[in-house]
Design a protein around this motif. Structure first.
Motif, PDB file in Angstrom:
ATOM      1  N   ILE A  49       0.866  -1.173   0.000  1.00  0.00           N
ATOM      2  CA  ILE A  49       0.000   0.000   0.000  1.00  0.00           C
ATOM      3  C   ILE A  49       0.903   1.222   0.000  1.00  0.00           C
ATOM      4  N   ALA A  50       0.685   2.140  -0.948  1.00  0.00           N
ATOM      5  CA  ALA A  50       1.494   3.354  -1.065  1.00  0.00           C
ATOM      6  C   ALA A  50       0.739   4.529  -0.450  1.00  0.00           C
ATOM      7  N   THR A  51       1.382   5.231   0.473  1.00  0.00           N
ATOM      8  CA  THR A  51       0.756   6.358   1.158  1.00  0.00           C
ATOM      9  C   THR A  51       1.708   7.546   1.198  1.00  0.00           C
ATOM     10  N   GLY A  52       1.147   8.717   1.466  1.00  0.00           N
ATOM     11  CA  GLY A  52       1.955   9.918   1.612  1.00  0.00           C
ATOM     12  C   GLY A  52       1.165  11.033   2.258  1.00  0.00           C
ATOM     13  N   GLU A  53       1.874  12.050   2.712  1.00  0.00           N
ATOM     14  CA  GLU A  53       1.216  13.203   3.332  1.00  0.00           C
ATOM     15  C   GLU A  53       0.613  14.135   2.299  1.00  0.00           C
ATOM     16  N   THR A  54       1.049  14.015   1.045  1.00  0.00           N
ATOM     17  CA  THR A  54       0.516  14.817  -0.055  1.00  0.00           C
ATOM     18  C   THR A  54       0.265  13.890  -1.243  1.00  0.00           C
ATOM     19  N   PRO A  55      -0.554  14.311  -2.195  1.00  0.00           N
ATOM     20  CA  PRO A  55      -0.749  13.485  -3.394  1.00  0.00           C
ATOM     21  C   PRO A  55       0.549  13.187  -4.133  1.00  0.00           C
ATOM     22  N   ASP A  56       1.439  14.199  -4.230  1.00  0.00           N
ATOM     23  CA  ASP A  56       2.696  13.989  -4.934  1.00  0.00           C
ATOM     24  C   ASP A  56       3.563  12.959  -4.229  1.00  0.00           C
TER      25      ASP A  56
ATOM     26  N   ASP B 165       8.343   8.767  -5.711  1.00  0.00           N
ATOM     27  CA  ASP B 165       9.380   7.860  -5.218  1.00  0.00           C
ATOM     28  C   ASP B 165       9.493   7.888  -3.698  1.00  0.00           C
ATOM     29  N   ASN B 166       8.998   8.953  -3.062  1.00  0.00           N
ATOM     30  CA  ASN B 166       9.121   9.079  -1.612  1.00  0.00           C
ATOM     31  C   ASN B 166       7.925   8.507  -0.857  1.00  0.00           C
ATOM     32  N   ALA B 167       7.038   7.821  -1.547  1.00  0.00           N
ATOM     33  CA  ALA B 167       5.873   7.229  -0.881  1.00  0.00           C
ATOM     34  C   ALA B 167       6.327   6.169   0.119  1.00  0.00           C
ATOM     35  N   THR B 168       5.530   6.012   1.183  1.00  0.00           N
ATOM     36  CA  THR B 168       5.734   4.908   2.116  1.00  0.00           C
ATOM     37  C   THR B 168       5.004   3.699   1.566  1.00  0.00           C
ATOM     38  N   ARG B 169       5.720   2.614   1.356  1.00  0.00           N
ATOM     39  CA  ARG B 169       5.127   1.403   0.788  1.00  0.00           C
ATOM     40  C   ARG B 169       5.329   0.239   1.751  1.00  0.00           C
TER      41      ARG B 169
END
Length: 273
Positions: free
Chosen positions: A36-43, A48-52
């Motif tokens: 699951i890919a998450t982030g504090e912003t849509p970008d 590449d900086n998503a938490t997976r």
């Protein structure tokens, strides 16, 4: 300790971004279909900086988490009471406050990976929930072996008082109820949950307001935001809109338009994101 548990499976949907909204519960997700890919912003969520991670643990937060929804996905999502974090996770909820999402094996240990692999291999939701329930009961039964310690009774009673008042009580009334100064109560409460009492109260109040908005949308009824604001303890309609913008990034009507499909599918019935 577990407020809600939801199994989900979708396929053939158009890839999109979902807003995981703040709530007064911790989030635990066992993905049955990849990371699951998450982030504090849509970008961040799509970059590449998503938490997976395939096991998600999320603390109490004050802004939406952006989650990539691929063409197909499956998993089990739990809403966990923050005061059960010591028992089920082995740490206080405040330990999760610095990160939007933490990898589940960093919290649960390697046995969680074994559980996830077993869940992926089971054929029915009944069997998956039975396996997950057994795992959580074992975690609770062996909690004394972990060094996290108990929740202070003043904090437990403060949370219960806020919940009874649906987030509409005052800090002064709360501090008198637990016989602590406002400063001392705030310090202990934040050390346990990661939030000040006022922040937790706002989350509880918003959760009730959001549920009322969702009910009206599901029933195809007019959205009377002024009445909902009054019923949920807001000073006025504008304060309800302010909280919606902080917690969803949208106005109530804008969020409803975005979440229309999920509401129609019953995805908000449990009250847990």
């Amino acid at each position: 300790m577990v407020v809600s548990a939801v199994g989900y499976r979708t396929s053939g949907q158009r890839p999109a971004l979902h807003r995981g909204l703040p709530s007064p519960h911790l989030t635990v997700i066992f993905s049955l279909d990849g990371d699951i890919a998450t982030g504090e912003t849509p970008d961040q969520a799509t970059g590449d900086n998503a938490t997976r991670t395939d096991i998600v643990v999320g603390g109490l937060h004050q802004s939406p988490a952006y989650v990539v929804q691929p063409e197909h996905e499956a998993g089990i999502q739990l809403a966990v009471h923050p005061l059960a974090a010591r028992t089920l996770l082995g740490l206080p909820a405040s330990a999760l406050a610095g990160e939007l999402v933490v990898g589940g094996t960093d919290v649960f240990g390697e046995r969680a990976t074994e559980l996830r692999e077993r869940l992926c291999g089971l054929d029915t939701w009944e069997d998956r929930f039975a396996a997950l329930t057994a795992y959580l009961r074992d975690r609770a039964a062996t909690a004394e072996e972990r060094p996290s310690g108990p929740v202070r009774p003043e904090v437990a009673e403060a949370w219960a008082w806020l919940a009874r008042h649906r987030g509409a009580g005052t800090l002064g009334g709360l501090s008198r109820h637990v016989a602590l100064s406002e400063r001392r109560l705030t310090s202990l409460f934040r050390a346990e949950t990661g939030l000040a009492p006022k922040q937790a109260a706002r989350l509880m109040r918003f959760q009730h307001a959001k549920a009322a908005v969702v009910r009206a949308a599901a029933e195809d009824a007019p959205q009377d935001l002024a009445r909902i604001a009054a019923d949920c303890g807001y000073y006025d309609h504008s304060h309800l809109v302010r909280d919606f913008r902080q917690y969803t990034g949208e106005s109530p009507t804008g969020w409803l338009a975005e979440e229309c499909r999920n509401i129609q599918a019953g995805a908000h019935d449990t009250g847990g994101e």
